[in-house]
Design an enzyme around this catalytic site. Sequence first.
Site, PDB file in Angstrom:
ATOM      1  N   SER A   1       4.801  -5.374  -2.669  1.00  0.00           N
ATOM      2  CA  SER A   1       4.866  -3.940  -2.928  1.00  0.00           C
ATOM      3  C   SER A   1       5.601  -3.232  -1.787  1.00  0.00           C
ATOM      4  CB  SER A   1       3.467  -3.387  -3.162  1.00  0.00           C
ATOM      5  OG  SER A   1       3.513  -2.079  -3.697  1.00  0.00           O
TER       6      SER A   1
ATOM      7  N   GLY B   1       0.807  -1.209   0.000  1.00  0.00           N
ATOM      8  CA  GLY B   1       0.000   0.000   0.000  1.00  0.00           C
ATOM      9  C   GLY B   1       0.838   1.255   0.000  1.00  0.00           C
ATOM     10  N   GLY B   2       2.093   1.143  -0.479  1.00  0.00           N
ATOM     11  CA  GLY B   2       2.927   2.319  -0.630  1.00  0.00           C
ATOM     12  C   GLY B   2       3.358   2.962   0.664  1.00  0.00           C
TER      13      GLY B   2
END
Length: 540
Positions: A217, A133-134
């Site tokens: 991610s 989720g960055g």
Amino acid sequence: MFTLLNIALFSGVAIAQAVSIGPTVDLGYVTYLGNQSYPNTVAYLGIPYAEPPVGNLRFRATVPLNTTRVTEEAKGEALVNATYYPDFCIQGTTGVGDAGGAGSEDCLKVNVYSPYGAKEGDNLPVLFYIHGGGYVFGNPRNWPFDSWINQSPNVIIVSIYYRLDSFGFLATPEFTDPTYGDFNAGFKDQIQALKWVKSYISKFGGSPTKVTINGQSAGGSSVELHMTANQGEQLFSGAIAQSVFRTPLPTPEQQQPLFQFYALYAGCGTGSVAKQMTCLRGASINALARAQDAAAQGKFSGLYDSFHPVLDGVLITGHPTRMFQYGEFVHVPLIVGSTSNETLSGGANISLALKEFFPSLTDEDIQEFLWLYPADEFDSPSQRFQVATGEPDVICGRQAMGAPSSLYSNTWAYRYNTPNPTSGADIVAHSAENWMMFDGTNTGPNGSTTFTPQTPSELAFASELVAYWLSFVRAGDPNAYKLDKSPTWEQYSETNPTRIVLMQDLQNLTVVSGSYMERQPVTETVRCAFAISKAQACEN
């Protein structure tokens, strides 16, 4: 399935009687009631691993859990209810115009999934999952692991919540004095969760010495950071890094303009840093959420507009790509890979996209990147853009981590090559494997998601992926407990960069694997070698 019951009302009920209500685990300081989600699976949800980072603890390093406090707050109750998901951490915007701000600061919890009947002494291997989720958004509820345990009831899985966005990664040079605040609080949450696992996972039947960290991610980026950070003790024995978010790690000085913008927007822009921090600790979540969103939505003109990990010089002492090239990382078995067509950049101009993602690149650096991606080598401008940005953004993490790792430890690489069938596109974009591996999840803003039913062939492919992953967790080798139909996953090395292509069978059969081995293309190897050589300029 055991659903929500207000177990806290059962004051004075003996433990022996309470056990009949559902599965329990006694951690020594409190006993939790879990949710039997499958006949062979128990989920213990929302178990605290640290003190709530509220009040004066906002923007500070993680404080270990005060188990005495937890015992006292249980007030002698037989059981504490752990059958429902907790509040997730405060969310930032996903970047598509939505407002963030949902969630709670009191979010430092873990969800523990275990086989039914697992007990202390079983010494089952552990998967420790860090969501993506960055570093800005993400809710572990959207990536459930019940079906993984149901398929392979011989592991323990821990999924963690950690502080996000400004709440987890606010930085200004003055934080070198912890009187003001602490760098990388959200990453320190992850470390504290690993320490909690080391202390208590045996109570669930897990082994504290057999822990594999896994993330996708920003979670993959976190795995890379755990392998290079100065943590003081080894807290894991294996690693799986999916679609590593190769975001720059700026210095606190480079983040200072963002800090000042944030403080001003939140109504705390005047006075010394000490006064600003006092103001920020007293500000409402609403004010802080609006301030962090404003930076991401274009109201801040500085180069570094996101709250991400920083080079603090103590915990994170160097850019991870460079540290990998010099062998300065934890040498453990590794799986690393990406999807086929991912990029984290938008638009159509490669130069602008690279400069936006990597603010420290010079014009000369960008021209060198462009030279490696001539237009006549691609089918379309959009494909050229995707490859030219996707490789340095994400894809080259496979080579940056995999090649050095293979010199010290068994290493496997992959290319995930099945589109998310609900995306309406043929490309295999970022996070496509999450839809397959987690019950058809498509995440949305503010901790939301939509689960889409999966077909028998999709479920069969998901089982193949889970089997590889959990085989690695169990044996340090994805082949030891793979499905019989699945091909042998050959190891990756710098001299023999072979990787598995993880792919659903094109005929949609449930008894045939579509996965196969391939050699990494020479052109990709050359381009990624260049991207790796630019690690200092890219700050990753």
